[in-house]
Scaffold this active site. Structure first.
Site: not given
Length: 329
Positions: A115, A139, A143
């Site tokens: 991402s 989040y 990643k």
């Protein structure tokens, strides 16, 4: 055979369809927590969780897997802030389970759904793969952690990887066989279209005083089929001996929230009620990525560069879901 972990979800289901169209055999491995069994229309299906290493091992023993595409992450930024433990457990620990089973079975090619959230707040626009990675939420941190783990697994075990850093996935399969179906829905385009169908009374616009042409946030929208095509190009790149690396996936063009709403009104022929709200914490004014590296190395060319064409495919899918709901009711 290609293992699609999370193949019952938004991006994985589109990749699964295109892989099968290109003659690949696939097996979808999904716990259906966020995915949909209805999306597993191609290849084989295994109901399983990445937390269950024995089920993973059985899947690898049953099928001649040569590569893995991984789409199983939890992906709601706000939820990651409120429930970080769930995100570190699912996005990091469960990915480690998958990688360890790959090592056990000698599978060497890994396509990772990463991402642009790994970059954090932009210090340059457009953002390239060399932009500093300083994620600002759990989040994005999960990643980035997996990207770092993959580098170590490459050195130690020879698992080569392509980390694909998405910007804003949008649109749907042009045939409306699969599309965007999140519960809850948080993405702008489907939310706007749900106002057009009457499922929602209005769309909230968070911040109208940004330093952008019309005061609203600007984002880089990339069509879901273009994302899926990039995954397959990355797979073929690794199969041809390509080295582990990361690629941005975006159009390189930004569209504002107001532009999205106005375009949706043109596509749907509906008036979309807007309610202006305060800025959300952590929303940068502009997020646009450079995908020059993917274009050059993967020979990847996005087909859907026009916002109206992207929204047309999303509207076709939304209308098909609306008709399905009417039939059920």
């Amino acid at each position: 055979m290609i293992l699609i972990a999370g193949g019952a979800g938004y991006i994985g289901s589109h990749a699964n369809k295109i892989l099968n169209q290109k003659g690949y055999e696939t097996v979808v491995y999904d716990n259906l927590f966020y995915g949909h069994r209805e999306f597993c229309k191609w290849g084989r299906f295994v109901l399983g969780d990445l937390a269950d290493k024995e089920q993973l091992r059985l899947c690898f023993k049953t099928y001649p897997i040569e590569a893995v595409m991984h789409y199983c992450a939890f992906c709601y930024v706000g939820e990651s802030v409120d429930h970080p433990a769930e995100y570190y457990r699912n996005n990091v620990i469960n990915t480690l389970n998958l990688l360890e089973v790959m090592v056990e079975h000698g599978v060497k090619n890994f396509i990772f759904s990463s991402s642009c959230a790994t970059y954090g707040n932009p210090i340059e626009i457009p953002m390239t793969e060399n932009h500093p990675q300083s994620p600002i939420n759990p989040y994005g941190k999960t990643k980035l952690m997996v990207e770092q783990i993959l580098k170590d697994f490459d050195r130690a075990y020879g698992i080569r990887h392509a980390c694909l850093r998405y910007f804003n996935a949008a649109g749907a399969d042009p045939d409306a066989e699969v599309g965007e179906w999140h519960e809850p829905e948080t993405h702008l385009i489907p939310l706007v279209l749900q106002v057009a169908t009457g499922q929602r009374p209005h769309i909230q616009v968070f911040g109208t005083d940004y330093d952008t042409p019309d005061g609203t946030c600007v984002r880089d929208y990339i069509h879901i089929n273009d994302l899926a095509a990039a995954h397959i190009a990355a797979l073929e790149y690794l199969k041809d001996g390509g080295v582990s690396t990361a690629f941005n996936l975006g159009n390189g063009n930004g569209f504002s929230v107001k532009e999205v709403i106005q375009t949706a009104e043109r596509v749907t022929g509906k008036s979309i009620k807007v309610i202006e709200a305060a800025r959300r914490p952590g929303d940068p004014p502009t997020l646009v990525g450079s995908a020059d590296k993917a274009r050059k190395i993967l020979n990847w060319q996005p087909r859907y560069t026009n916002l109206e064409e992207i929204i047309k495919t999303a509207w076709r899918w939304e209308m098909s879901r609306t008709e399905t709901r009417k039939t059920i009711d």
